[in-house]
Design an enzyme around this catalytic site. Sequence first.
Site, PDB file in Angstrom:
ATOM      1  N   HIS A 302     134.871  13.629   5.506  1.00 19.68           N
ATOM      2  CA  HIS A 302     133.591  14.314   5.699  1.00 19.68           C
ATOM      3  C   HIS A 302     132.759  14.104   4.469  1.00 19.68           C
ATOM      4  O   HIS A 302     133.045  13.925   3.356  1.00 19.68           O
ATOM      5  CB  HIS A 302     133.827  15.666   5.848  1.00 19.68           C
ATOM      6  CG  HIS A 302     132.623  16.583   6.584  1.00 19.68           C
ATOM      7  ND1 HIS A 302     131.569  16.727   5.912  1.00 19.68           N
ATOM      8  CD2 HIS A 302     132.584  16.511   7.566  1.00 19.68           C
ATOM      9  CE1 HIS A 302     130.556  17.217   6.571  1.00 19.68           C
ATOM     10  NE2 HIS A 302     131.137  17.257   7.888  1.00 19.68           N
ATOM     11  N   ASP A 359     136.787  17.888  13.831  1.00 19.44           N
ATOM     12  CA  ASP A 359     137.121  17.228  15.044  1.00 19.44           C
ATOM     13  C   ASP A 359     138.776  17.076  15.071  1.00 19.44           C
ATOM     14  O   ASP A 359     139.144  16.583  16.060  1.00 19.44           O
ATOM     15  CB  ASP A 359     136.400  15.872  14.798  1.00 19.44           C
ATOM     16  CG  ASP A 359     134.825  15.944  15.386  1.00 19.44           C
ATOM     17  OD1 ASP A 359     134.630  16.862  16.144  1.00 19.44           O
ATOM     18  OD2 ASP A 359     134.265  15.225  14.770  1.00 19.44           O
TER      19      ASP A 359
HETATM   20  N1  ACO Z   1     140.549   7.214   7.197  1.00 19.88           N
HETATM   21  C1  ACO Z   1     140.857   6.406   6.070  1.00 19.88           C
HETATM   22  N2  ACO Z   1     139.764   6.241   5.098  1.00 19.88           N
HETATM   23  C2  ACO Z   1     138.761   6.887   5.128  1.00 19.88           C
HETATM   24  C3  ACO Z   1     138.443   7.778   5.961  1.00 19.88           C
HETATM   25  C4  ACO Z   1     139.485   7.833   7.187  1.00 19.88           C
HETATM   26  N3  ACO Z   1     139.145   8.713   8.175  1.00 19.88           N
HETATM   27  N4  ACO Z   1     137.143   8.369   5.810  1.00 19.88           N
HETATM   28  C5  ACO Z   1     136.820   7.814   4.651  1.00 19.88           C
HETATM   29  N5  ACO Z   1     137.745   6.967   4.256  1.00 19.88           N
HETATM   30  C6  ACO Z   1     137.447   6.140   2.952  1.00 19.88           C
HETATM   31  C7  ACO Z   1     136.660   5.006   3.259  1.00 19.88           C
HETATM   32  O1  ACO Z   1     137.390   3.767   3.314  1.00 19.88           O
HETATM   33  C8  ACO Z   1     136.311   4.804   1.699  1.00 19.88           C
HETATM   34  O2  ACO Z   1     136.898   4.277   1.016  1.00 19.88           O
HETATM   35  P1  ACO Z   1     136.489   3.242  -0.309  1.00 19.88           P
HETATM   36  O3  ACO Z   1     135.814   4.208  -1.153  1.00 19.88           O
HETATM   37  O4  ACO Z   1     137.532   2.634  -0.822  1.00 19.88           O
HETATM   38  O5  ACO Z   1     135.394   2.295   0.477  1.00 19.88           O
HETATM   39  C9  ACO Z   1     136.047   6.373   1.204  1.00 19.88           C
HETATM   40  O6  ACO Z   1     137.153   6.899   2.144  1.00 19.88           O
HETATM   41  C10 ACO Z   1     134.789   7.017   1.350  1.00 19.88           C
HETATM   42  O7  ACO Z   1     134.484   7.094   2.878  1.00 19.88           O
HETATM   43  P2  ACO Z   1     133.052   6.709   3.290  1.00 19.88           P
HETATM   44  O8  ACO Z   1     133.045   6.045   4.811  1.00 19.88           O
HETATM   45  O9  ACO Z   1     131.960   6.107   2.121  1.00 19.88           O
HETATM   46  O10 ACO Z   1     132.458   8.366   3.572  1.00 19.88           O
HETATM   47  P3  ACO Z   1     131.237   8.674   4.172  1.00 19.88           P
HETATM   48  O11 ACO Z   1     130.859   9.971   3.663  1.00 19.88           O
HETATM   49  O12 ACO Z   1     130.320   7.704   4.161  1.00 19.88           O
HETATM   50  O13 ACO Z   1     131.847   8.963   5.689  1.00 19.88           O
HETATM   51  C11 ACO Z   1     132.924   9.867   7.559  1.00 19.88           C
HETATM   52  C12 ACO Z   1     132.417  10.059   6.233  1.00 19.88           C
HETATM   53  C13 ACO Z   1     132.010   9.041   8.434  1.00 19.88           C
HETATM   54  C14 ACO Z   1     133.039  11.150   8.164  1.00 19.88           C
HETATM   55  C15 ACO Z   1     134.128   8.893   7.219  1.00 19.88           C
HETATM   56  O14 ACO Z   1     135.062  10.062   6.455  1.00 19.88           O
HETATM   57  C16 ACO Z   1     134.851   8.853   8.538  1.00 19.88           C
HETATM   58  O15 ACO Z   1     134.610   7.565   9.290  1.00 19.88           O
HETATM   59  N6  ACO Z   1     135.937   9.506   9.134  1.00 19.88           N
HETATM   60  C17 ACO Z   1     136.260   9.223  10.530  1.00 19.88           C
HETATM   61  C18 ACO Z   1     135.714   9.827  11.577  1.00 19.88           C
HETATM   62  C19 ACO Z   1     135.538  11.249  11.688  1.00 19.88           C
HETATM   63  O16 ACO Z   1     136.226  12.164  11.745  1.00 19.88           O
HETATM   64  N7  ACO Z   1     134.145  11.727  11.725  1.00 19.88           N
HETATM   65  C20 ACO Z   1     133.666  13.071  12.107  1.00 19.88           C
HETATM   66  C21 ACO Z   1     133.409  13.881  10.915  1.00 19.88           C
HETATM   67  S1  ACO Z   1     132.826  15.365  11.129  1.00 19.88           S
HETATM   68  C22 ACO Z   1     131.566  15.337  11.991  1.00 19.88           C
HETATM   69  O17 ACO Z   1     130.644  14.609  11.973  1.00 19.88           O
HETATM   70  C23 ACO Z   1     131.412  16.361  13.243  1.00 19.88           C
END
Ligand code: ACO
Length: 425
Positions: A302, A359
């Site tokens: 998140h 979620d």
């Molecule tokens: N699985 C594996 N790795 C992950 C995940 C995940 N679910 N989420 C983040 N990471 C990693 C990324 O690869 C990144 O690694 P890096 O620093 O080596 O590049 C690091 O964690 C940070 O991730 P970002 O994508 O930069 O974080 P951001 O804050 O931009 O994204 C998000 C947040 C979109 C929710 C992301 O965690 C994600 O894609 N999660 C899966 C989708 C999801 O569950 N979305 C619902 C969110 S809740 C809502 O909106 C209601």
Amino acid sequence: MSTAKLILDGREYEFPVVMGSEDEKGIDISSLRSGTTAITLDPGYGNTGSCVSDITFIDGERGILRYRGYPIDQVAQQADFVEVAYLLIYGTLPNQREFAAFKQQLTYHSLLHEDMKKFFEGYPPTAHPMAILSSMVASLSAYYPSADTEQNIDLNIVRLIAKAKTIAAFSYKKTIGQPFMYPRNELDYCSNFLHMMFAVPSEPYTVPPVTREALNLLLILHADHEQNCSTSTMRMVSSSKANLFASIAAGICALWGPRHGGANQKVIEMLEMIRRDGSDYEKYVGLAKDKDSNFRLMGFGHRVYKNFDSRATILKATAAKVLAQLGVQDPLLDIAKKLEEVALSDEFFIDKKLYPNVDFYSGIIYRALGIPTHMFTVMFALGRLPGWIAHWREMRQDPKNKINRPRQIYTGETERDFVPLDQRA
Ligand code: ACO
């Protein structure tokens, strides 16, 4: 008032620091460009406050979520979704008279204009219900053009919340080819929705109390989350003075994506895939860690929560309880719990502060209630409506409200002469 200093090209500039009621600090850079000609650059807006707001407080480091000051666990345990909608939109808990009146209004306005029913005929049975919901909500502006003016705001707010559940239920009936069930005025908001979803004209239907309670909780937990992607989209659209229905339709579209509300559908698809693949959850934790795989654990991570998402904690406990009450055994719940356990003890997830989000467990509850996977994001949208509306209203009432218009740092070609077609290689 404290200030922050910026030194740019050897010159010092001072900016006021704005404090929130929970001591959050924001540097007010609204005079930055006129004073310095520079702008800020913050792709993804992780460090940008787009507004001040009185609606919802989140402290992602401490896992705190409060609606108008009320802690989410108290609201989730004690409130009715309609009460929460009122609280978010109008800022105070309704008294008994206000609650009864609001509830009555939300029932009374549930019917769709009969012409709108014809729209459903035009969609293929495979249409995603989010496509139907977003376009139908935008289409409400055609039936209630007063939404373009500052008149009847409260009435249009009520119409939107009341009719959205009817649109959502009809979009489901469309996909399974069953007749639309009209709303019933003796039923409360959640029961009315469940009736329109699951009743058929050929036999009586009674809403199971467990199902009603679970839905009420789910809607409350989704009701607002301050400046997330869909709310910010809605605010962006609304800043142009687009009407209520158009602005909310934009929020619904933004919610659809799998990084946001669409993740609830993707979580179940992922859990099903893991089950089909022999429930080898460790393999998928490994894949999520592999930079080359593009695979992410859906329902994990998140932008704001870096400790735990209090909504996910409530939903995990609720999932086990609701499944037991309904006598449902879902192997996906076991896979989800194991996946969470493995992921939370893994260095990668600990380092990156990746925890289950709202979620992760919501879909397992929706499944137990009989709601199909492709409807999950629609359920999220129904829950989020009061939050979007509260932000829409707050923004409209702000005398300093301006059109949202970010800038950019241009990195393309500098000026060059146009080459006529016959002279190009
Ligand atoms: N699985 C594996 N790795 C992950 C995940 C995940 N679910 N989420 C983040 N990471 C990693 C990324 O690869 C990144 O690694 P890096 O620093 O080596 O590049 C690091 O964690 C940070 O991730 P970002 O994508 O930069 O974080 P951001 O804050 O931009 O994204 C998000 C947040 C979109 C929710 C992301 O965690 C994600 O894609 N999660 C899966 C989708 C999801 O569950 N979305 C619902 C969110 S809740 C809502 O909106 C209601």
